[in-house]
Design an enzyme around this catalytic site. Sequence first.
Site, PDB file in Angstrom:
ATOM      1  N   HIS A 186       0.808  -1.221   0.000  1.00 32.92           N
ATOM      2  CA  HIS A 186       0.000   0.000   0.000  1.00 32.92           C
ATOM      3  C   HIS A 186       0.840   1.268   0.000  1.00 32.92           C
ATOM      4  CE1 HIS A 186      -3.135  -2.888   0.668  1.00 32.92           C
ATOM      5  NE2 HIS A 186      -3.819  -2.030  -0.055  1.00 32.92           N
ATOM      6  N   GLU A 428      -9.307 -11.784  -6.523  1.00 28.47           N
ATOM      7  CA  GLU A 428      -7.971 -11.525  -5.983  1.00 28.47           C
ATOM      8  C   GLU A 428      -7.466 -12.633  -5.066  1.00 28.47           C
ATOM      9  OE1 GLU A 428      -7.932  -7.942  -3.607  1.00 28.47           O
ATOM     10  OE2 GLU A 428      -9.847  -8.395  -2.670  1.00 28.47           O
ATOM     11  N   ASP A 452      -3.339  -8.475  -4.781  1.00 30.19           N
ATOM     12  CA  ASP A 452      -3.542  -9.618  -3.895  1.00 30.19           C
ATOM     13  C   ASP A 452      -3.497 -10.930  -4.664  1.00 30.19           C
ATOM     14  OD1 ASP A 452      -3.746  -8.827  -1.189  1.00 30.19           O
ATOM     15  OD2 ASP A 452      -5.605  -7.781  -1.664  1.00 30.19           O
ATOM     16  N   CYS A 499      -8.389  -3.754 -11.360  1.00 33.27           N
ATOM     17  CA  CYS A 499      -8.077  -2.548 -10.585  1.00 33.27           C
ATOM     18  C   CYS A 499      -6.747  -2.683  -9.854  1.00 33.27           C
ATOM     19  CB  CYS A 499      -9.208  -2.212  -9.622  1.00 33.27           C
ATOM     20  SG  CYS A 499      -9.582  -3.558  -8.502  1.00 33.27           S
TER      21      CYS A 499
HETATM   22  C1  PEP Z   1      -5.673  -5.650  -5.391  1.00 30.37           C
HETATM   23  O1  PEP Z   1      -5.509  -6.494  -4.498  1.00 30.37           O
HETATM   24  O2  PEP Z   1      -5.205  -5.758  -6.532  1.00 30.37           O
HETATM   25  C2  PEP Z   1      -6.452  -4.442  -5.119  1.00 30.37           C
HETATM   26  C3  PEP Z   1      -6.756  -3.599  -6.071  1.00 30.37           C
HETATM   27  O3  PEP Z   1      -6.813  -4.216  -3.831  1.00 30.37           O
HETATM   28  P1  PEP Z   1      -5.845  -3.611  -2.707  1.00 30.37           P
HETATM   29  O4  PEP Z   1      -4.564  -3.224  -3.382  1.00 30.37           O
HETATM   30  O5  PEP Z   1      -6.557  -2.464  -2.100  1.00 30.37           O
HETATM   31  O6  PEP Z   1      -5.698  -4.761  -1.784  1.00 30.37           O
HETATM   32 MG    MG Z   2      -6.740  -6.431  -2.708  1.00 30.93          MG
END
Ligand code: PEP
Ligand code: MG
Length: 569
Positions: A186, A428, A452, A499
């Site tokens: 993150h 994911e 993920d 995403c």
């Molecule tokens: C992902 O896991 O690709 C995703 C978009 O969610 P996050 O990065 O918020 O876990």
């Molecule tokens: Mg995720």
Amino acid sequence: MLKGIGSSEGYGIGKVLIVKEQSLYFVPRSDCDPERELERYKKAVDEFCNKTKQVAEHLKEAVGEQEAGIINSHIVMIKDPYMNEEIEKLIQAGHCAESALASVCHKFSNMFSSAKDELTKQRAVDVHDIKNTVLSILLGAEETDISSAPENTILVAKDLTPSMTACINKDNISGIITETGGRTSHSAIIARAMEIPAVLSVENITGILSNGDTVIVNGSDGVIIQSPNEEQIEEYAKKRVDFIEERKALYEFVGRETTTADGIKLELLGNIRNTHDAVNVIECDGEGIGLFRTEFLFMGRSSAPDEEEQFEEYKRAAIIMKNKPVIIRTLDVGGDKAIPYLKIKKEDNYFLGCRGVRYCLKNKSMYKKQLRAIIRASAFGDVRILLPLVTSVDEVRQVRKMIQKIMDELSQKGVAYNKNLKVGVMMETSAACLVADLLAKEADFFSIGTNDLTQYIMCADRGNADVAYLCSTYNPAVIRSIKYIIECGKNAGIPVGMCGEAASDKYMIPLLISFGLDEFSVNGSSVLYTRKVISQWTKSQADEVAKLVSEADTEQEIVRILKENANKT
Ligand code: PEP
Ligand code: MG
């Protein structure tokens, strides 16, 4: 020169600010001089009140009156006569200030937690916060204040938690260096969203650098230059200007449709954390919101936002987007996204624990508030719901049942909402991938979360530097998973988006075009770049690359193929 993982492109030059880890450890003592301890305690409380006032002022401007009010109430609490009397009694009996504070706060916290009403229970969390802050003042272990870092600061930390990164003032931070994390952690995602160059996973960097050192952060190549000479500073200052110019050149893609070179129309949406980011997506010419990470509304505060506050935020996003899609992901808490007041149990393996939709289904009253807020906001635009960390059909059915019940209640009360609200599933997890055909019958759309998905398919923690070499989307196992998920979505006739960070990766884009991905959702700052890369490929060129990749059996081989072919476009 130090090497790490380049996680946010660009070049930063500046002075180091080490973000210290707080240790609140102390040895309890009961043989102290009461007068001295009382003085220490009172001084610490005064300092606490001054600081809290400043934070409240900052919050009032940045977030709003209500949040500032919560913080200000901490001052009232620490001055509570009964609490102070108890603390002073212990100090008079010879206990050190730390001990007296901790034990009285513990008592108050227990008392509040056992109350029946939510509001009183919440005060236990406030007491906990107050205790930790006053303890840190007494122990001289204060947290580094990131929000007021001076211009041209390079943040250096073992790890930057999402809530810490939420306090960053991007005008002042020129670079980020951490000891942990990879491209999809993150901290990396936020650094990219804020366009701050970042190099992660640099071993022992907090020990190597000191506050005030000058460094260059080369986020494009994953390199740190310590104490650069004049020549290097000049070279990188130029690179920085060129990089910014290149970004500006992307503006020729503003207002264009997102199409491949042979005219296949694709959707290009933005990932956001709040409505401020939503405005940025519009400015970057995004075609809607593909991922609203709602957990950020829950971070950096001492209690969860209520239904009204959430409703206003989701409604604002819908209004900003003017009938363009707004895909709101329900709370994805847990994993590395800690929210202290939610009191998630400490887990040995939190990535495999109670996170995402699992947490929400266990905390239905909180979840219901969020779902109702989103459903009500659907009256104001093309709002859709997205479920995180799904592993089974059963989870989707449970949430759908809750949604139906909320809709029935709203209908009875005559509250407006979109009856055809779409519910999508984040793809994911490895389980979701294996049952993608079954999930496709339950979901209105898929959104592939490659961040993920990669860690779960590869069994390699997305934030662990030692396994970062495995946590790569270019791995045959991950590429096959993506292909299979898209195929299952197509067979069921539902749209499939992505995403995760791979959606804006120039090497992955030809594969995604070839597999038939319908929608790309990327950080606001990557919208124009992604549109440019998509425009460089025809479907048949992309298919050729996908064929070569399907014949390769190692990650290295795939990377070689993708890089070689990217250069040909
Ligand atoms: C992902 O896991 O690709 C995703 C978009 O969610 P996050 O990065 O918020 O876990
Ligand atoms: Mg995720």
